[in-house]
Scaffold this motif. Sequence first.
Motif, PDB file in Angstrom:
ATOM      1  N   VAL A  91      -4.010   3.146  -1.224  1.00  0.00           N
ATOM      2  CA  VAL A  91      -3.535   4.356  -1.332  1.00  0.00           C
ATOM      3  C   VAL A  91      -4.100   5.408  -0.190  1.00  0.00           C
ATOM      4  O   VAL A  91      -5.467   5.564   0.013  1.00  0.00           O
ATOM      5  CB  VAL A  91      -3.464   5.096  -2.644  1.00  0.00           C
ATOM      6  CG1 VAL A  91      -2.630   6.360  -2.614  1.00  0.00           C
ATOM      7  CG2 VAL A  91      -2.952   4.266  -3.748  1.00  0.00           C
ATOM      8  N   TYR A  92      -3.200   5.822   0.674  1.00  0.00           N
ATOM      9  CA  TYR A  92      -3.630   6.407   1.887  1.00  0.00           C
ATOM     10  C   TYR A  92      -2.928   8.103   1.462  1.00  0.00           C
ATOM     11  O   TYR A  92      -2.020   8.286   1.103  1.00  0.00           O
ATOM     12  CB  TYR A  92      -3.261   6.481   3.060  1.00  0.00           C
ATOM     13  CG  TYR A  92      -3.488   4.600   3.352  1.00  0.00           C
ATOM     14  CD1 TYR A  92      -4.796   4.411   3.760  1.00  0.00           C
ATOM     15  CD2 TYR A  92      -2.540   3.861   3.273  1.00  0.00           C
ATOM     16  CE1 TYR A  92      -5.179   2.981   4.056  1.00  0.00           C
ATOM     17  CE2 TYR A  92      -2.843   2.316   3.438  1.00  0.00           C
ATOM     18  CZ  TYR A  92      -4.091   1.958   3.895  1.00  0.00           C
ATOM     19  OH  TYR A  92      -4.612   0.781   4.053  1.00  0.00           O
ATOM     20  N   PHE A  93      -3.936   9.151   1.535  1.00  0.00           N
ATOM     21  CA  PHE A  93      -3.665  10.696   1.483  1.00  0.00           C
ATOM     22  C   PHE A  93      -4.392  11.467   2.473  1.00  0.00           C
ATOM     23  O   PHE A  93      -5.350  11.112   2.742  1.00  0.00           O
ATOM     24  CB  PHE A  93      -3.654  10.765   0.026  1.00  0.00           C
ATOM     25  CG  PHE A  93      -5.033  10.730  -0.436  1.00  0.00           C
ATOM     26  CD1 PHE A  93      -5.827  11.678  -0.454  1.00  0.00           C
ATOM     27  CD2 PHE A  93      -5.431   9.433  -0.975  1.00  0.00           C
ATOM     28  CE1 PHE A  93      -7.147  11.723  -1.155  1.00  0.00           C
ATOM     29  CE2 PHE A  93      -6.535   9.257  -1.637  1.00  0.00           C
ATOM     30  CZ  PHE A  93      -7.489  10.547  -1.550  1.00  0.00           C
ATOM     31  N   PRO A  94      -3.625  12.482   2.899  1.00  0.00           N
ATOM     32  CA  PRO A  94      -4.303  13.656   3.823  1.00  0.00           C
ATOM     33  C   PRO A  94      -5.105  14.652   3.010  1.00  0.00           C
ATOM     34  O   PRO A  94      -4.970  14.619   1.746  1.00  0.00           O
ATOM     35  CB  PRO A  94      -3.012  14.267   4.566  1.00  0.00           C
ATOM     36  CG  PRO A  94      -2.058  14.136   3.334  1.00  0.00           C
ATOM     37  CD  PRO A  94      -2.269  12.780   2.755  1.00  0.00           C
ATOM     38  N   SER A 111       0.666  -1.224   0.067  1.00  0.00           N
ATOM     39  CA  SER A 111      -0.053  -0.058   0.047  1.00  0.00           C
ATOM     40  C   SER A 111       1.138   1.064  -0.043  1.00  0.00           C
ATOM     41  O   SER A 111       2.138   1.384   0.535  1.00  0.00           O
ATOM     42  CB  SER A 111      -0.877  -0.068   1.170  1.00  0.00           C
ATOM     43  OG  SER A 111      -1.736  -0.905   1.281  1.00  0.00           O
ATOM     44  N   LEU A 112       0.437   2.293  -0.582  1.00  0.00           N
ATOM     45  CA  LEU A 112       0.896   3.449  -0.756  1.00  0.00           C
ATOM     46  C   LEU A 112       0.424   4.666   0.358  1.00  0.00           C
ATOM     47  O   LEU A 112      -0.751   4.710   0.348  1.00  0.00           O
ATOM     48  CB  LEU A 112       1.135   4.156  -2.186  1.00  0.00           C
ATOM     49  CG  LEU A 112       1.970   5.401  -2.404  1.00  0.00           C
ATOM     50  CD1 LEU A 112       3.333   4.681  -2.127  1.00  0.00           C
ATOM     51  CD2 LEU A 112       1.678   5.734  -3.717  1.00  0.00           C
ATOM     52  N   ALA A 113       1.255   5.441   1.021  1.00  0.00           N
ATOM     53  CA  ALA A 113       0.852   6.288   1.661  1.00  0.00           C
ATOM     54  C   ALA A 113       1.602   7.676   1.434  1.00  0.00           C
ATOM     55  O   ALA A 113       2.996   7.717   1.321  1.00  0.00           O
ATOM     56  CB  ALA A 113       0.931   5.955   3.469  1.00  0.00           C
ATOM     57  N   HIS A 114       0.780   8.869   1.501  1.00  0.00           N
ATOM     58  CA  HIS A 114       1.356   9.943   1.428  1.00  0.00           C
ATOM     59  C   HIS A 114       1.376  10.813   2.673  1.00  0.00           C
ATOM     60  O   HIS A 114       0.191  11.089   3.043  1.00  0.00           O
ATOM     61  CB  HIS A 114       0.716  10.874   0.324  1.00  0.00           C
ATOM     62  CG  HIS A 114       1.440  12.084  -0.178  1.00  0.00           C
ATOM     63  ND1 HIS A 114       0.684  13.043  -0.494  1.00  0.00           N
ATOM     64  CD2 HIS A 114       2.706  12.786   0.504  1.00  0.00           C
ATOM     65  CE1 HIS A 114       1.481  14.410  -0.651  1.00  0.00           C
ATOM     66  NE2 HIS A 114       2.613  13.967  -0.227  1.00  0.00           N
ATOM     67  N   PHE A 115       2.411  11.356   3.237  1.00  0.00           N
ATOM     68  CA  PHE A 115       2.314  11.662   4.761  1.00  0.00           C
ATOM     69  C   PHE A 115       3.502  12.996   4.938  1.00  0.00           C
ATOM     70  O   PHE A 115       4.449  12.727   4.766  1.00  0.00           O
ATOM     71  CB  PHE A 115       2.731  10.445   5.775  1.00  0.00           C
ATOM     72  CG  PHE A 115       2.619  10.847   7.045  1.00  0.00           C
ATOM     73  CD1 PHE A 115       1.274  10.782   7.481  1.00  0.00           C
ATOM     74  CD2 PHE A 115       3.500  10.863   7.963  1.00  0.00           C
ATOM     75  CE1 PHE A 115       0.925  11.180   9.025  1.00  0.00           C
ATOM     76  CE2 PHE A 115       3.429  11.270   9.126  1.00  0.00           C
ATOM     77  CZ  PHE A 115       2.029  11.197   9.664  1.00  0.00           C
ATOM     78  N   ALA A 175       0.184   3.212 -10.230  1.00  0.00           N
ATOM     79  CA  ALA A 175      -0.323   3.210  -8.923  1.00  0.00           C
ATOM     80  C   ALA A 175      -1.576   2.208  -8.868  1.00  0.00           C
ATOM     81  O   ALA A 175      -1.654   1.804  -7.638  1.00  0.00           O
ATOM     82  CB  ALA A 175      -1.082   4.703  -8.449  1.00  0.00           C
ATOM     83  N   SER A 176      -2.059   1.788  -9.883  1.00  0.00           N
ATOM     84  CA  SER A 176      -3.133   0.798  -9.500  1.00  0.00           C
ATOM     85  C   SER A 176      -2.330  -0.575  -9.190  1.00  0.00           C
ATOM     86  O   SER A 176      -3.120  -1.692  -8.471  1.00  0.00           O
ATOM     87  CB  SER A 176      -3.655   0.284 -11.086  1.00  0.00           C
ATOM     88  OG  SER A 176      -2.876  -0.088 -12.015  1.00  0.00           O
ATOM     89  N   GLY A 208      -5.960   1.087  -5.176  1.00  0.00           N
ATOM     90  CA  GLY A 208      -4.968   1.538  -6.066  1.00  0.00           C
ATOM     91  C   GLY A 208      -5.455   1.929  -7.402  1.00  0.00           C
ATOM     92  O   GLY A 208      -5.122   2.748  -8.047  1.00  0.00           O
ATOM     93  N   ALA A 209      -6.319   1.075  -7.663  1.00  0.00           N
ATOM     94  CA  ALA A 209      -7.176   1.070  -9.164  1.00  0.00           C
ATOM     95  C   ALA A 209      -7.910   2.440  -9.326  1.00  0.00           C
ATOM     96  O   ALA A 209      -7.829   3.185  -9.942  1.00  0.00           O
ATOM     97  CB  ALA A 209      -7.988  -0.036  -9.414  1.00  0.00           C
TER      98      ALA A 209
END
Length: 329
Positions: free
Chosen positions: A288-291, A177-181, A282-283, A311-312
Motif C-alpha cells: 500500500v502506497y500513500f502520500p 498493490s493499492l495506491a492513494h494518490f 486491505a491485508s 497490505g498486512a
Amino acid sequence: MATNRRGTRRTGALTRASVRRGSGARPPRPEEEDAGTTGRLRFVQSPTTWLLGILLAVVTVTFQDVLTATVKTILPLDRVPDRLSPQNAIDVVEVRDVKDIGYYVVRDADGAGAGGDGKILEEISSGGPWREGRKVVDAGTADWMITVQGRASQQVRITDIVPVLEGGRCEKPLGGSLAHFPSQGVMDVIPLELEVDAPLPRLKTLGKDAKDAEPFFTGPRAKHITLNQNETEAFIVHATASTGYCRWRYRVHYEVGGSTAETTISGPGGKPFELTARLADASAYRKVYFPALDCVPPDSRLRHTWYEQTGAEYARDRRSGKVPPCPKS
C-alpha cells in the motif's frame, strides 16, 4: 447507230469495267490526305485548345461544388449523397481522466517481482506519468471527462448514453498493490453519476448524496443534450464500484435530420473504461502506497513524501487506529 472515226460502233451500254470503276468514290489523293491529318493535329496541339480545356474543367468542378452545397442546405442530412451520414454526426473530441483524489490498484504483473514495487514507488514520488499506459486501475471511484462535438448541419439531440459492460457483467475485484494518490482537479461541466456494478447501471444526475441521484436521460425529469454544428459539450461521469471489476464502453443514442443513430465512446486508445472495487480487507493487497498528505497539513514541506507498507501492516494500523509511518514533525 453511230460510228466513231475508226469505224467501230457505239452502243451506249455500260461495260463491266466501267461499272467497277464508277461503283465507289474516288480515293483521295495522297497530298489531300496528308493535308487533312495535319490540320486536325495542328488544332489539337494548339495553345488555345489546351486553354479552353483547362477552363472547361475548372468551370465543371466549381459548378459541382456549388450544386452540392445548395443541395446540402435543402435536403436533410441523411439524404445528401456522398456526404456526412447520421452515423458520423457526433465526434468524440476528448476522453480525459480528471480524478481528483482517490485509490488505484497496481496490477500484479506491473508490481510483482524484479523490483516492480520499488519502480512504481519511484515513479509516484517523482510525479511522473505513472498512471499512463494502463499500469493501474481506478479503485472505488473514477472520474472521466468526455467532450463531444456536433458535426452535422442540423442539430444533434443526444437522447441517451448507456454503459455497455464487456462480457455483459463485472468480474471479481482486482488484487495487487493499492495506491492513494492526489491528482488534477475537476472542471465545471455537466456532472453525471454511474454505479457501474449495479444490476442495471444508468447515468444519473449528482445530488447531495447517492440517494438523491436520479436518471438523467430517462424518467419523469428526463433531460437531453443538444449539439449544433461545431458546438462542443463536456460532461464528467463519476463512476463507482463497490463489488466488482468492470470494463465498459458507452453507447450514445441520438437524433439528427429526422433519423436516429448511435455511436460508441471508448476510453483512451480505444480501450474500455476500467474500474475495480477496493478489497474489503486491505491485508489482501501486496503493498500500500500513500502520500504524506494523509497525515500532514497541505502546507507542510513534507507533503510530497511517499510511504510504503505491506497490505498486512496497513490493515493492522488502520484497525488499531494507529497513525501510519508518517513524519512526526
